[in-house]
Design a protein around this motif. Structure first.
Motif, PDB file in Angstrom:
ATOM      1  N   GLU A 134      -9.371  60.354 -28.245  1.00 20.07           N
ATOM      2  CA  GLU A 134     -10.763  60.288 -28.689  1.00 20.07           C
ATOM      3  C   GLU A 134     -10.987  61.133 -29.941  1.00 20.07           C
ATOM      4  O   GLU A 134     -11.711  60.723 -30.861  1.00 20.07           O
ATOM      5  N   GLU A 135     -10.367  62.298 -30.000  1.00 23.85           N
ATOM      6  CA  GLU A 135     -10.499  63.165 -31.171  1.00 23.85           C
ATOM      7  C   GLU A 135      -9.883  62.516 -32.397  1.00 23.85           C
ATOM      8  O   GLU A 135     -10.474  62.535 -33.493  1.00 23.85           O
ATOM      9  N   ASN A 136      -8.717  61.922 -32.260  1.00 27.22           N
ATOM     10  CA  ASN A 136      -8.069  61.247 -33.388  1.00 27.22           C
ATOM     11  C   ASN A 136      -8.882  60.042 -33.849  1.00 27.22           C
ATOM     12  O   ASN A 136      -8.994  59.792 -35.060  1.00 27.22           O
ATOM     13  N   ARG A 137      -9.466  59.315 -32.905  1.00 22.64           N
ATOM     14  CA  ARG A 137     -10.294  58.175 -33.270  1.00 22.64           C
ATOM     15  C   ARG A 137     -11.526  58.628 -34.056  1.00 22.64           C
ATOM     16  O   ARG A 137     -11.896  58.022 -35.070  1.00 22.64           O
ATOM     17  N   ARG A 138     -12.133  59.706 -33.604  1.00 21.99           N
ATOM     18  CA  ARG A 138     -13.312  60.228 -34.292  1.00 21.99           C
ATOM     19  C   ARG A 138     -12.975  60.686 -35.702  1.00 21.99           C
ATOM     20  O   ARG A 138     -13.723  60.424 -36.654  1.00 21.99           O
ATOM     21  N   ARG A 139     -11.836  61.367 -35.845  1.00 17.40           N
ATOM     22  CA  ARG A 139     -11.431  61.861 -37.157  1.00 17.40           C
ATOM     23  C   ARG A 139     -11.167  60.708 -38.129  1.00 17.40           C
ATOM     24  O   ARG A 139     -11.545  60.763 -39.300  1.00 17.40           O
ATOM     25  N   GLU A 141     -12.443  57.705 -37.965  1.00 17.83           N
ATOM     26  CA  GLU A 141     -13.718  57.063 -38.274  1.00 17.83           C
ATOM     27  C   GLU A 141     -14.508  57.886 -39.294  1.00 17.83           C
ATOM     28  O   GLU A 141     -15.112  57.324 -40.216  1.00 17.83           O
ATOM     29  N   ASP A 142     -14.502  59.203 -39.130  1.00 20.27           N
ATOM     30  CA  ASP A 142     -15.205  60.073 -40.078  1.00 20.27           C
ATOM     31  C   ASP A 142     -14.593  59.966 -41.465  1.00 20.27           C
ATOM     32  O   ASP A 142     -15.311  59.897 -42.470  1.00 20.27           O
TER      33      ASP A 142
END
Length: 351
Positions: A134-139, A141-142
């Motif tokens: 989830e953290e990698n996906r958020r990064r 996307e950002d």
């Protein structure tokens, strides 16, 4: 299944975190890729399950240290069959599994304490892997949306593990320090009185006369020796310099608490010599950059002590570290570790 008490305190918790990261950076990754085998339970610590995948990650962190231990202690060669060969009644594989067991127990009791304190909800390895995704996906996307992303765009498994674990342990120590581990004013005052001579004594103020002979030649060294002999005769570096034909440089220099940091960094030889001089005494020849120096102590005043108020936070930090270690030792000693022996015995190490 059997009960296995673990009561070995192997490393201080922050140092352990640094060592984990170093071992992981070396590229030793053993953890299974997933599936039922990887999710099988190797052991439980106070009821919290440790999977094969999590335990093998702990083995990975201890791998390099284990190799070096057997190389230094037994002269073992790291080659095919290294992990299965017996040295001193123990195989490297068994030693590695024991170290991983101690490491994971130490970590798990802290995670359990953090969970009880409400600092974290999920301490399972599966939960960690999901949080990383989830953290990698958020990064990503950002970054794709033009937002500033601090740190890596994508965390590796071990990299993110170290990041999250280190932060959690710091928060746990802070939480405990505000409650049961908070040192009392009496304990702080007692520590100050007991250690002020070694930790909180100010440097003396030492006023010196310095004679400098330029050039690092034997001739310059002989001039410096002559200056010492003349200074001991006249009891003065000033008079010694005036009586000599050679060109020397005279100056005054004060070594005190304010100049200590620079003195220790830029002129440690002079600082060490000055600290050993009593008033009126003359040093020996001091090799320094680009020449030789001689010191005479003109005046010396003891510096007293840094006040308790000034060092209270330092003392608090020192006591908290000691108290945290004692707390962790007790938690490990009382931990109930149940090993699933059939799974544990199947854990192997790849050459």
């Amino acid at each position: 299944m059997k009960i296995f008490p673990v009561n070995t305190w192997r490393q201080r918790w922050l140092l352990l975190a640094v060592c984990w990261f170093g071992a992981a950076a070396a590229g030793y990754v053993l953890a299974a890729d997933g599936g039922e085998e990887a999710e099988a339970t190797v052991l439980t610590v106070n009821g919290e399950a440790v999977t094969v995948q999590e335990f093998e990650a702990a083995m990975s962190r201890e791998r390099l240290a284990t190799i070096r231990l057997f190389q230094s202690r037994y002269g073992a060669e790291y080659r095919q069959g290294f992990w299965q060969k017996e040295y001193g009644g123990q195989t490297p594989r068994d030693a590695l599994r024991q170290k991983a067991l101690e490491q994971i127990t130490q970590l798990k009791v802290q995670q359990i304490a953090a969970k009880k304190a409400g600092l974290v909800k999920d301490i399972t390895y599966g939960g960690f892997l999901k949080a990383r995704e989830e953290e990698n996906r958020r990064r990503q996307e950002d970054a794709g949306g033009g937002k500033v992303v601090y740190g890596p765009l994508k965390y590796g498994v071990e990299e993110y593990y170290q990041y999250t674990i280190n932060n959690l342990l710091i928060r746990l120590q802070e939480w405990l320090s505000a409650r049961e581990l908070s040192p009392s004013p009496e304990a702080i005052a007692m520590f100050y009185q007991k250690n002020k001579d070694t930790l909180y004594k100010k440097s003396p103020s030492i006023q010196t006369k310095k004679l400098f002979v330029p050039d690092e030649t034997e001739a310059s060294r002989q001039i410096a020796q002559q200056a010492i002999e003349q200074a001991e005769h006249y009891h003065s570096l000033d008079l010694a310099a005036a009586s000599m034909d050679a060109k020397v440089q005279l100056s005054e220099q004060v070594f005190d608490d304010e100049s200590l940091r620079d003195d220790a960094r830029y002129m440690p030889e002079l600082l060490e010599a000055a600290q050993q001089l009593a008033p009126g005494k003359i040093s020996g020849i001091i090799p320094v950059s680009a020449g030789y120096a001689v010191l005479q102590c003109l005046k010396r005043e003891e510096g007293g002590y840094v006040s308790l108020e000034q060092v209270e936070e330092d003392i608090r930090s020192r006591l908290l570290e000691v108290d945290y270690e004692a707390w962790l030792k007790a938690e490990i000693r009382q931990a109930k570790v149940e090993i699933h022996q059939d799974v544990f015995d199947k854990l192997e190490v790849q050459d």
